[in-house]
Design a protein around this motif. Structure first.
Motif, PDB file in Angstrom:
ATOM      1  N   SER A   1       0.837  -1.199   0.000  1.00 54.54           N
ATOM      2  CA  SER A   1       0.000   0.000   0.000  1.00 54.54           C
ATOM      3  C   SER A   1       0.874   1.252   0.000  1.00 54.54           C
ATOM      4  CB  SER A   1      -0.939   0.020   1.208  1.00 54.54           C
ATOM      5  OG  SER A   1      -0.236   0.340   2.384  1.00 54.54           O
TER       6      SER A   1
ATOM      7  N   SER B   1      -7.562  10.170  -0.166  1.00 54.77           N
ATOM      8  CA  SER B   1      -8.464   9.034  -0.367  1.00 54.77           C
ATOM      9  C   SER B   1      -7.669   7.747  -0.615  1.00 54.77           C
ATOM     10  CB  SER B   1      -9.406   9.313  -1.537  1.00 54.77           C
ATOM     11  OG  SER B   1     -10.211   8.183  -1.801  1.00 54.77           O
ATOM     12  N   HIS B   2      -6.648   7.835  -1.469  1.00 53.45           N
ATOM     13  CA  HIS B   2      -5.810   6.654  -1.739  1.00 53.45           C
ATOM     14  C   HIS B   2      -5.083   6.198  -0.477  1.00 53.45           C
ATOM     15  CE1 HIS B   2      -6.265   5.939  -6.014  1.00 53.45           C
ATOM     16  NE2 HIS B   2      -6.228   7.246  -6.218  1.00 53.45           N
TER      17      HIS B   2
ATOM     18  N   GLU C   1      -6.074   6.709   2.693  1.00 53.71           N
ATOM     19  CA  GLU C   1      -7.059   6.151   3.624  1.00 53.71           C
ATOM     20  C   GLU C   1      -7.530   4.764   3.198  1.00 53.71           C
ATOM     21  OE1 GLU C   1     -10.125   9.133   3.802  1.00 53.71           O
ATOM     22  OE2 GLU C   1      -8.808  10.553   4.836  1.00 53.71           O
ATOM     23  N   GLN C   2      -7.653   4.556   1.897  1.00 59.02           N
ATOM     24  CA  GLN C   2      -8.115   3.260   1.387  1.00 59.02           C
ATOM     25  C   GLN C   2      -6.990   2.233   1.303  1.00 59.02           C
ATOM     26  OE1 GLN C   2     -10.161   3.865  -2.345  1.00 59.02           O
ATOM     27  NE2 GLN C   2     -11.389   5.515  -1.502  1.00 59.02           N
ATOM     28  N   GLU C   3      -5.771   2.681   1.617  1.00 57.73           N
ATOM     29  CA  GLU C   3      -4.592   1.815   1.553  1.00 57.73           C
ATOM     30  C   GLU C   3      -4.452   1.167   0.171  1.00 57.73           C
ATOM     31  OE1 GLU C   3      -4.000  -0.657   4.962  1.00 57.73           O
ATOM     32  OE2 GLU C   3      -4.328   1.010   6.340  1.00 57.73           O
ATOM     33  N   THR C   4      -4.584   2.002  -0.847  1.00 53.38           N
ATOM     34  CA  THR C   4      -4.446   1.580  -2.238  1.00 53.38           C
ATOM     35  C   THR C   4      -3.049   1.020  -2.477  1.00 53.38           C
ATOM     36  OG1 THR C   4      -5.945   3.375  -2.855  1.00 53.38           O
ATOM     37  CG2 THR C   4      -4.641   2.413  -4.624  1.00 53.38           C
TER      38      THR C   4
ATOM     39  N   ASP D   1      -2.630  -0.263  -8.056  1.00 52.81           N
ATOM     40  CA  ASP D   1      -3.896   0.440  -8.262  1.00 52.81           C
ATOM     41  C   ASP D   1      -3.714   1.958  -8.244  1.00 52.81           C
ATOM     42  OD1 ASP D   1      -5.222  -1.981  -8.487  1.00 52.81           O
ATOM     43  OD2 ASP D   1      -5.791  -2.035  -6.369  1.00 52.81           O
TER      44      ASP D   1
ATOM     45  N   ASP E   1      -4.703   4.287 -11.518  1.00 45.06           N
ATOM     46  CA  ASP E   1      -5.688   5.366 -11.411  1.00 45.06           C
ATOM     47  C   ASP E   1      -5.086   6.734 -11.743  1.00 45.06           C
ATOM     48  OD1 ASP E   1      -8.306   6.242 -10.880  1.00 45.06           O
ATOM     49  OD2 ASP E   1      -7.847   6.650  -8.771  1.00 45.06           O
TER      50      ASP E   1
END
Length: 113
Positions: free
Chosen positions: A8, A47-48, A50-53, A57, A61
């Motif tokens: 992440s 957002s990335h 927090e979402q642990e992208t 990914d 994006d």
């Protein structure tokens, strides 16, 4: 597949912050560099995180800056412009920009073009 692809961004981001802050730069400068490379504004980056992208990914994006091909030099002894895998090259671009920021390079030179 390299394991960094499934790591992440949120797990690495604090290391980037620590590196640049140790050298007298700021988190906002780091975020500006990330925005320049990826096209993510502050809200998208948060957002990335927090979402642990994953890096895979995250860069899928992203809209890579058209001047990113001007990023050259070595990271960990590897020339970023010679990295064949497109995802690994993008990750190395980010590493190189963070290194340049931490080394005190002027922001206008870090953000090519």
């Amino acid at each position: 597949m390299h394991r960094i692809f499934t790591t992440s961004v949120a797990s690495v981001y604090p290391h980037y912050v620590a590196k640049v802050e140790r050298k007298g730069r700021t988190r906002s400068e780091l975020d500006e560099v990330i925005e320049w490379l990826t096209g993510f504004d502050e809200a998208a980056l948060r957002s990335h995180l927090e979402q642990e992208t994953t890096f895979e990914d995250f860069f899928a994006d992203a809209t890579l800056n058209p001047h990113s091909d001007q990023i050259t030099g070595s990271v960990c002894g590897v020339k970023v412009q010679e990295v064949e895998d497109p995802l690994m090259r993008r990750i190395r671009y980010l590493d190189k920009l963070v290194d340049e920021l931490a080394k005190g390079r002027p922001m206008e030179k870090v953000l090519r073009g």
